[in-house]
Motif scaffolding. Structure first.
Motif, PDB file in Angstrom:
ATOM      1  N   PRO A 179     -14.957   8.544   3.027  1.00 29.99           N
ATOM      2  CA  PRO A 179     -13.516   9.303   3.035  1.00 29.99           C
ATOM      3  C   PRO A 179     -12.690   8.870   4.219  1.00 29.99           C
ATOM      4  N   LYS A 180     -11.395   9.048   3.983  1.00 31.11           N
ATOM      5  CA  LYS A 180     -10.531   8.788   5.236  1.00 31.11           C
ATOM      6  C   LYS A 180     -10.273  10.235   6.029  1.00 31.11           C
ATOM      7  N   LYS A 181      -9.471  10.030   6.736  1.00 30.36           N
ATOM      8  CA  LYS A 181      -8.743  11.162   7.601  1.00 30.36           C
ATOM      9  C   LYS A 181      -7.266  10.945   7.799  1.00 30.36           C
ATOM     10  N   PRO A 182      -6.326  11.775   7.816  1.00 29.22           N
ATOM     11  CA  PRO A 182      -5.053  11.705   7.985  1.00 29.22           C
ATOM     12  C   PRO A 182      -4.667  10.583   8.992  1.00 29.22           C
ATOM     13  N   THR A 225       0.028   2.748   0.985  1.00 32.03           N
ATOM     14  CA  THR A 225      -1.297   2.049   2.025  1.00 32.03           C
ATOM     15  C   THR A 225      -2.243   1.668   0.642  1.00 32.03           C
ATOM     16  N   VAL A 226      -3.012   0.650   1.325  1.00 34.12           N
ATOM     17  CA  VAL A 226      -4.065  -0.081   0.540  1.00 34.12           C
ATOM     18  C   VAL A 226      -5.469   0.103   1.203  1.00 34.12           C
ATOM     19  N   VAL A 227      -6.476   0.654   0.831  1.00 39.36           N
ATOM     20  CA  VAL A 227      -7.620   0.996   1.177  1.00 39.36           C
ATOM     21  C   VAL A 227      -8.835   0.093   0.805  1.00 39.36           C
ATOM     22  N   ASN A 228      -9.369  -0.756   1.593  1.00 42.93           N
ATOM     23  CA  ASN A 228     -10.644  -1.561   1.093  1.00 42.93           C
ATOM     24  C   ASN A 228     -11.678  -0.691   0.518  1.00 42.93           C
ATOM     25  N   ARG A 229     -11.906  -0.824  -0.747  1.00 44.81           N
ATOM     26  CA  ARG A 229     -13.010   0.113  -1.439  1.00 44.81           C
ATOM     27  C   ARG A 229     -14.419  -0.685  -1.472  1.00 44.81           C
ATOM     28  N   ASN A 239      -8.362  -2.607  -4.826  1.00 49.80           N
ATOM     29  CA  ASN A 239      -8.669  -1.656  -3.884  1.00 49.80           C
ATOM     30  C   ASN A 239      -7.952  -0.448  -4.016  1.00 49.80           C
ATOM     31  N   ILE A 240      -8.116   0.689  -3.304  1.00 52.92           N
ATOM     32  CA  ILE A 240      -7.532   1.738  -3.512  1.00 52.92           C
ATOM     33  C   ILE A 240      -5.989   1.777  -2.923  1.00 52.92           C
ATOM     34  N   ILE A 241      -5.139   1.987  -4.008  1.00 47.27           N
ATOM     35  CA  ILE A 241      -3.671   2.102  -3.343  1.00 47.27           C
ATOM     36  C   ILE A 241      -3.044   3.406  -3.569  1.00 47.27           C
ATOM     37  N   ALA A 242      -2.230   3.660  -2.839  1.00 42.66           N
ATOM     38  CA  ALA A 242      -1.527   5.217  -2.741  1.00 42.66           C
ATOM     39  C   ALA A 242      -0.060   4.988  -2.192  1.00 42.66           C
ATOM     40  N   VAL A 243       0.648   6.137  -2.604  1.00 39.06           N
ATOM     41  CA  VAL A 243       1.987   6.108  -2.242  1.00 39.06           C
ATOM     42  C   VAL A 243       2.021   7.649  -1.728  1.00 39.06           C
ATOM     43  N   GLY A 244       2.764   8.193  -0.994  1.00 41.29           N
ATOM     44  CA  GLY A 244       2.999   9.350  -0.723  1.00 41.29           C
ATOM     45  C   GLY A 244       4.167   9.671   0.404  1.00 41.29           C
ATOM     46  N   CYS A 245       4.305  11.393   0.407  1.00 42.17           N
ATOM     47  CA  CYS A 245       5.487  11.635   1.334  1.00 42.17           C
ATOM     48  C   CYS A 245       4.806  11.756   2.583  1.00 42.17           C
ATOM     49  N   CYS A 259      -4.097  11.352   2.249  1.00 44.42           N
ATOM     50  CA  CYS A 259      -5.403  11.451   2.564  1.00 44.42           C
ATOM     51  C   CYS A 259      -6.019  11.896   1.443  1.00 44.42           C
ATOM     52  N   GLN A 260      -5.557  13.105   1.153  1.00 44.43           N
ATOM     53  CA  GLN A 260      -6.338  13.882   0.073  1.00 44.43           C
ATOM     54  C   GLN A 260      -6.313  13.084  -1.428  1.00 44.43           C
ATOM     55  N   ALA A 261      -5.164  12.532  -1.652  1.00 45.73           N
ATOM     56  CA  ALA A 261      -5.288  11.788  -2.894  1.00 45.73           C
ATOM     57  C   ALA A 261      -6.201  10.438  -2.885  1.00 45.73           C
ATOM     58  N   VAL A 262      -6.455   9.810  -1.809  1.00 45.78           N
ATOM     59  CA  VAL A 262      -7.142   8.819  -1.731  1.00 45.78           C
ATOM     60  C   VAL A 262      -8.577   9.194  -1.594  1.00 45.78           C
ATOM     61  N   ASN A 263      -8.984  10.451  -0.937  1.00 37.86           N
ATOM     62  CA  ASN A 263     -10.446  10.761  -1.071  1.00 37.86           C
ATOM     63  C   ASN A 263     -10.820  11.457  -2.163  1.00 37.86           C
ATOM     64  N   ARG A 264      -9.766  11.843  -3.027  1.00 37.73           N
ATOM     65  CA  ARG A 264     -10.231  12.474  -4.484  1.00 37.73           C
ATOM     66  C   ARG A 264     -10.820  10.996  -5.260  1.00 37.73           C
ATOM     67  N   VAL A 265     -10.318   9.873  -5.310  1.00 38.59           N
ATOM     68  CA  VAL A 265     -10.733   8.899  -5.848  1.00 38.59           C
ATOM     69  C   VAL A 265     -11.967   8.169  -5.275  1.00 38.59           C
ATOM     70  N   ILE A 266     -12.007   8.490  -4.051  1.00 31.60           N
ATOM     71  CA  ILE A 266     -13.168   8.010  -3.421  1.00 31.60           C
ATOM     72  C   ILE A 266     -14.356   8.862  -3.768  1.00 31.60           C
ATOM     73  N   GLU A 267     -14.108  10.034  -3.869  1.00 33.56           N
ATOM     74  CA  GLU A 267     -15.234  11.024  -4.542  1.00 33.56           C
ATOM     75  C   GLU A 267     -15.737  10.930  -5.601  1.00 33.56           C
ATOM     76  N   ALA A 268     -14.663  10.285  -6.708  1.00 32.29           N
ATOM     77  CA  ALA A 268     -15.090  10.131  -8.032  1.00 32.29           C
ATOM     78  C   ALA A 268     -15.473   8.636  -8.091  1.00 32.29           C
ATOM     79  N   GLN A 269     -15.491   7.654  -7.127  1.00 27.21           N
ATOM     80  CA  GLN A 269     -16.053   6.285  -7.266  1.00 27.21           C
ATOM     81  C   GLN A 269     -14.853   5.487  -8.278  1.00 27.21           C
ATOM     82  N   GLY A 270     -13.846   5.999  -8.143  1.00 26.98           N
ATOM     83  CA  GLY A 270     -12.679   5.190  -9.017  1.00 26.98           C
ATOM     84  C   GLY A 270     -11.909   6.442  -9.966  1.00 26.98           C
TER      85      GLY A 270
END
Length: 548
Positions: free
Chosen positions: A345-348, A400-404, A435-441, A447-458
């Motif tokens: 999981p990531k931090k803001p 953002t793009v996060v290495n999974r 990898n994980i890709i996200a767009v946000g305001c 961070c919340q959106a990214v961590n939810r897919v990390i928790e689900a493993q996809g």
């Protein structure tokens, strides 16, 4: 078994009322009983999607087929490039094995570009030896899209070795060269590329088809080139095919190649030319084991109500009814869950962009609705407490793009045209390395959106705040689910609606567009897990350009 109706012969361009006698899955005999009877149903070959990534439907091959047959699709030319980037050859073999579980004709390709570029982190590599192994399999019908067209033009040894293998196995090679024209296009074609599904203007399509290339008219959930390219059909009916490339489950429930057939006919195109593109040309080009309504052929065909509404009454595969009156007859099958995921999981704070350069212009990705290409905008950054931040009022959001596959700092840049007014969306469907890709305001939402897919493993996630969010889990390679396809389509529709109605996105297909913002081989500005990438010059580029 016998089936009667007005039979469309695509070879001699006739319609005769006929009776088919089907024995052991093949058309044993065709008896012509007289002229066309307009009050009776029509028999014609089934539709073929000439280029599709099954993974982009978010469904396993078995679930994809279950939805597609309702629309008269009986075969696909399928590039398993997406799962190949996650699991390598094992992923390709997974797709083949899952597809064999249903009476549907998948023609899979050997992925040619895994990873697509050396500028991103993928989960696997498919090298020359792997391509040799795949091309030797009877289930592999072609070398899949050669996205590395610079490698072809500069005769990269690995690229040329893969092309040579396809030629040695006498299997066609798919092209992928958006915007390539003139002498460079000729060199690309001369190297062995036979198709292109990436043309986005009539002029580009005309240039390539005149040089002998088959043009695949694409109409997917994100990239839509039908209107631009359909004028090519009258002059080049033997060189045009229809494809979806990438189609999300909600779109697949609504229709498939049948929708392109109806649109082309509504524009006044010749019936037999249209059906050549939808049924005949893909079978001939890829030498598919698909019947074309001839004696001795596999009994693969569809029954339609008439030649205007084109309502699909029945779909047959090897003489078996696989769909009838809008209801699929294929079973709802579960599949093995395979994956590759190693991300904490990531931090803001991980998504902050510090202003460590002299203030200058911000390089911003401009997403284009209905296109895979992007523009590169130079805009004034919004700075807060020595950090470059999103500016919702100007529709400049953070991407953002996060290495999974391994722990690494997220890559962060900025993007325009998503239209979000709050929150964030994230996905593990991020072409081509996924990898994980996200767009946000804001960083908290991202961070919340990214961590939810990390928790689900996809999966796909959308977050408005801590209590308002949606998640569509994708437990198979972070790309697919084996859940009932119609249920997945309903879940996808709900999350898509949430992103538009609650978060404010103005895009036709926000998640599909998001998935292509890391596709480095499509110009002009994209983001990989290693940084902002200039797709015109094929190199990394800073997010800020200093003022002179």
């Amino acid at each position: 078994m016998q089936v009667s109706g007005n039979l469309l012969n695509l070879f001699d361009r006739t319609i005769r009322f006929s009776q088919l006698t089907i024995e052991q899955g093949r058309i044993h005999q065709i008896d012509e009983l007289g002229p066309e009877r307009p009050e009776e149903p029509y028999l014609l070959p089934g539709f073929v999607d000439a280029h599709v990534h099954i993974e982009s439907s978010l469904l396993t091959p078995a679930q994809f087929a279950r939805l597609a047959v309702v629309h008269g699709t009986i075969a696909t030319v399928s590039d398993p490039h997406e799962i190949g980037n996650v699991l390598g050859v094992d992923g390709v073999e997974y797709m083949i094995a899952d597809g064999k579980r249903v009476p549907f004709k998948f023609c899979f390709g050997a992925p040619s570009c895994v990873p697509a570029t050396p500028f991103e982190t993928a989960g696997a590599t498919i090298g020359v030896r792997d391509v040799r192994r795949l091309l030797g399999m009877k289930e592999i019908g072609y070398l899949a899209e050669m996205m590395n067209f610079p490698g072809v033009l500069h005769q990269d040894p690995d690229v040329m070795a893969k092309i040579a293998l396809a030629n040695a196995f006498n299997k066609p090679i798919d092209g992928h060269a958006p915007g390539l024209r003139g002498d460079d296009a000729q060199r690309y074609i001369d190297a062995g590329m036979t198709t292109d599904h990436e043309c986005f203007t009539y002029e580009e399509g005309l240039d390539k088809v005149q040089r002998g290339m088959a043009i695949l008219i694409r109409e997917g959930s994100a990239a839509k080139n039908f209107e631009a390219l359909i004028p090519l059909l009258p002059d080049f009916p033997d060189k045009i095919m229809f494809c979806s490339d990438d189609k999300h489950p909600d779109s697949l429930v609504e229709g498939h190649i049948n929708k392109l057939v109806k649109r082309a006919l509504a524009k006044g195109h010749d019936l037999f030319n249209v059906l050549r593109a939808a049924c005949l040309n893909p079978v001939l080009h890829y030498r598919l084991p698909v019947g074309l309504l001839r004696e001795g052929d596999p009994a693969d065909f569809i029954v339609v109500s008439d030649l205007l509404a084109f309502r699909i009454l029945k779909t047959y595969s090897n003489g078996v009814v696989v769909a009838e009156n809008g209801i699929s007859q294929l079973p709802d099958l579960r599949s093995e869950h395979v994956n590759r995921f190693n991300c904490l999981p990531k931090k803001p704070l991980d998504f902050e962009v510090s202003l460590d350069l002299q203030p200058g212009q911000l390089q911003v990705i401009e997403a284009l609705d209905g296109q895979l290409i992007t523009n590169n905008l130079l805009l004034t950054p919004t700075i807060l407490e020595n950090r470059v931040v999103a500016d919702v009022a100007r529709d400049i959001l953070k991407i953002t793009v996060v290495n999974r596959y391994q722990e690494a700092a997220p890559a962060v840049a900025f993007i325009k045209n998503f239209g979000l007014k709050k929150g964030a969306i994230a996905s593990t469907v991020g072409h081509d390395s996924h990898n994980i890709i996200a767009v946000g305001c804001d960083d908290d939402s991202i961070c919340q959106a990214v961590n939810r897919v990390i928790e689900a493993q996809g999966g796909l996630s959308a977050v408005a705040d801590a209590t308002h969010h949606h998640l569509l889990p994708l437990p198979i390679a972070g790309l697919m689910t084996d859940t009932d396809g119609y249920a997945v389509a309903a879940t996808y529709t709900a999350i898509d609606r949430f992103v538009k109605d609650e978060l404010g996105s103005t895009l036709t297909s926000p998640f599909m567009t998001l998935s292509f913002m890391a596709l480095l081989v499509i110009p002009s500005l994209k983001l990989s897990d290693r940084g902002l990438f200039d797709g015109q010059n094929f190199r990394f580029t800073p997010i800020m350009i200093k003022r002179s």
